[in-house]
Design an enzyme around this catalytic site. Structure first.
Site, PDB file in Angstrom:
ATOM      1  N   ASP A  29      -1.777  -2.979  -0.217  1.00 39.47           N
ATOM      2  CA  ASP A  29      -0.963  -1.981   0.478  1.00 39.47           C
ATOM      3  C   ASP A  29      -0.151  -2.700   1.564  1.00 39.47           C
ATOM      4  O   ASP A  29      -0.692  -3.524   2.296  1.00 39.47           O
ATOM      5  CB  ASP A  29      -1.884  -0.927   1.113  1.00 39.47           C
ATOM      6  CG  ASP A  29      -1.137   0.321   1.533  1.00 39.47           C
ATOM      7  OD1 ASP A  29      -1.439   1.390   1.006  1.00 39.47           O
ATOM      8  OD2 ASP A  29      -0.240   0.211   2.407  1.00 39.47           O
ATOM      9  N   HIS A  93      -3.093   6.778  -7.656  1.00 40.56           N
ATOM     10  CA  HIS A  93      -3.618   5.504  -7.151  1.00 40.56           C
ATOM     11  C   HIS A  93      -4.883   5.723  -6.346  1.00 40.56           C
ATOM     12  O   HIS A  93      -5.059   6.763  -5.726  1.00 40.56           O
ATOM     13  CB  HIS A  93      -2.567   4.761  -6.305  1.00 40.56           C
ATOM     14  CG  HIS A  93      -1.985   5.574  -5.194  1.00 40.56           C
ATOM     15  ND1 HIS A  93      -1.027   6.534  -5.394  1.00 40.56           N
ATOM     16  CD2 HIS A  93      -2.236   5.582  -3.861  1.00 40.56           C
ATOM     17  CE1 HIS A  93      -0.691   7.082  -4.238  1.00 40.56           C
ATOM     18  NE2 HIS A  93      -1.419   6.530  -3.293  1.00 40.56           N
ATOM     19  N   HIS A  95      -7.161   4.038  -3.260  1.00 40.58           N
ATOM     20  CA  HIS A  95      -7.182   3.087  -2.134  1.00 40.58           C
ATOM     21  C   HIS A  95      -8.574   2.453  -2.081  1.00 40.58           C
ATOM     22  O   HIS A  95      -9.582   3.169  -2.027  1.00 40.58           O
ATOM     23  CB  HIS A  95      -6.956   3.813  -0.801  1.00 40.58           C
ATOM     24  CG  HIS A  95      -5.610   4.447  -0.631  1.00 40.58           C
ATOM     25  ND1 HIS A  95      -4.596   3.879   0.106  1.00 40.58           N
ATOM     26  CD2 HIS A  95      -5.107   5.628  -1.079  1.00 40.58           C
ATOM     27  CE1 HIS A  95      -3.535   4.666   0.107  1.00 40.58           C
ATOM     28  NE2 HIS A  95      -3.818   5.744  -0.608  1.00 40.58           N
TER      29      HIS A  95
HETATM   30  P1  AMP Z   1      -0.535   7.971  -0.454  1.00 41.29           P
HETATM   31  O1  AMP Z   1       0.426   8.356  -1.557  1.00 41.29           O
HETATM   32  O2  AMP Z   1      -0.607   9.005   0.633  1.00 41.29           O
HETATM   33  O3  AMP Z   1      -1.887   7.609  -0.998  1.00 41.29           O
HETATM   34  O4  AMP Z   1       0.054   6.647   0.255  1.00 41.29           O
HETATM   35  C1  AMP Z   1       0.760   5.660  -0.474  1.00 41.29           C
HETATM   36  C2  AMP Z   1       0.392   4.267   0.009  1.00 41.29           C
HETATM   37  O5  AMP Z   1       1.253   3.352  -0.652  1.00 41.29           O
HETATM   38  C3  AMP Z   1       0.556   4.033   1.519  1.00 41.29           C
HETATM   39  O6  AMP Z   1      -0.671   3.532   2.043  1.00 41.29           O
HETATM   40  C4  AMP Z   1       1.692   3.009   1.608  1.00 41.29           C
HETATM   41  O7  AMP Z   1       1.510   2.089   2.669  1.00 41.29           O
HETATM   42  C5  AMP Z   1       1.616   2.331   0.249  1.00 41.29           C
HETATM   43  N1  AMP Z   1       2.890   1.781  -0.201  1.00 41.29           N
HETATM   44  C6  AMP Z   1       4.083   2.406  -0.273  1.00 41.29           C
HETATM   45  N2  AMP Z   1       5.037   1.585  -0.745  1.00 41.29           N
HETATM   46  C7  AMP Z   1       4.416   0.392  -0.994  1.00 41.29           C
HETATM   47  C8  AMP Z   1       4.857  -0.871  -1.495  1.00 41.29           C
HETATM   48  N3  AMP Z   1       6.134  -1.089  -1.839  1.00 41.29           N
HETATM   49  N4  AMP Z   1       3.945  -1.870  -1.610  1.00 41.29           N
HETATM   50  C9  AMP Z   1       2.661  -1.676  -1.262  1.00 41.29           C
HETATM   51  N5  AMP Z   1       2.180  -0.493  -0.799  1.00 41.29           N
HETATM   52  C10 AMP Z   1       3.045   0.520  -0.655  1.00 41.29           C
END
Ligand code: AMP
Length: 131
Positions: A29, A93, A95
């Site tokens: 992330d 996804h 985490h």
């Molecule tokens: P959520 O959809 O609420 O689970 O959050 C999406 C996660 O994706 C967040 O923690 C962001 O920091 C992460 N994120 C968004 N864009 C990118 C990227 N280009 N590369 C890595 N992580 C990302």
């Protein structure tokens, strides 16, 4: 239009890859809540994780388990926490977050902002432990 995660999987957007197989992709992330915070994503683009077929979801969890073992071996922590939020990116996804205490999993706090070099180094450490 392809999701940002599909574009990452396709290599159109750079990422710090941790592990991959034919169905799933794991990468750091960019705004981690803790060092080594990793996202596990199915290559099949589905918005809501619980819309995945049961067998795909099962294999995703098995893949996540192997990624978590690599994180645990690479990052000093007590264990790997797992959460699903999915409010920001509409591509399922998981985490996976190295934690030593419960607040390490708290998404309301200010996120970390590691440099590209730090992310690359962390990803390499986890990748080397992935079996
Ligand atoms: P959520 O959809 O609420 O689970 O959050 C999406 C996660 O994706 C967040 O923690 C962001 O920091 C992460 N994120 C968004 N864009 C990118 C990227 N280009 N590369 C890595 N992580 C990302």
């Amino acid at each position: 239009m392809a999701s940002i995660f599909s574009r990452i999987i396709a290599g159109e957007i750079p990422s710090h890859k941790v592990a991959e197989n034919d169905e799933f992709y794991a990468f750091l992330d960019i705004n981690p809540v803790a060092k080594g915070h990793t996202l596990v994503v199915p290559k099949q683009e589905v918005d809501y994780i619980f819309d995945l077929d049961d067998d795909v979801l099962g294999r995703m969890m098995t893949f996540a388990k192997r990624v978590a073992a690599a994180q645990q071996a690479a990052i000093p922590c007590k264990r790997i926490g797992l959460t699903v939020i999915g409010l920001e990116v509409p591509h399922a996804h998981i985490h996976l977050i190295p934690i030593t205490q419960e607040p390490d999993m708290y998404f309301g706090k200010e996120k970390l902002t590691p440099s590209q070099e730090e992310l690359a180094e962390t990803a390499k450490k986890i990748r080397e432990k992935y079996k």
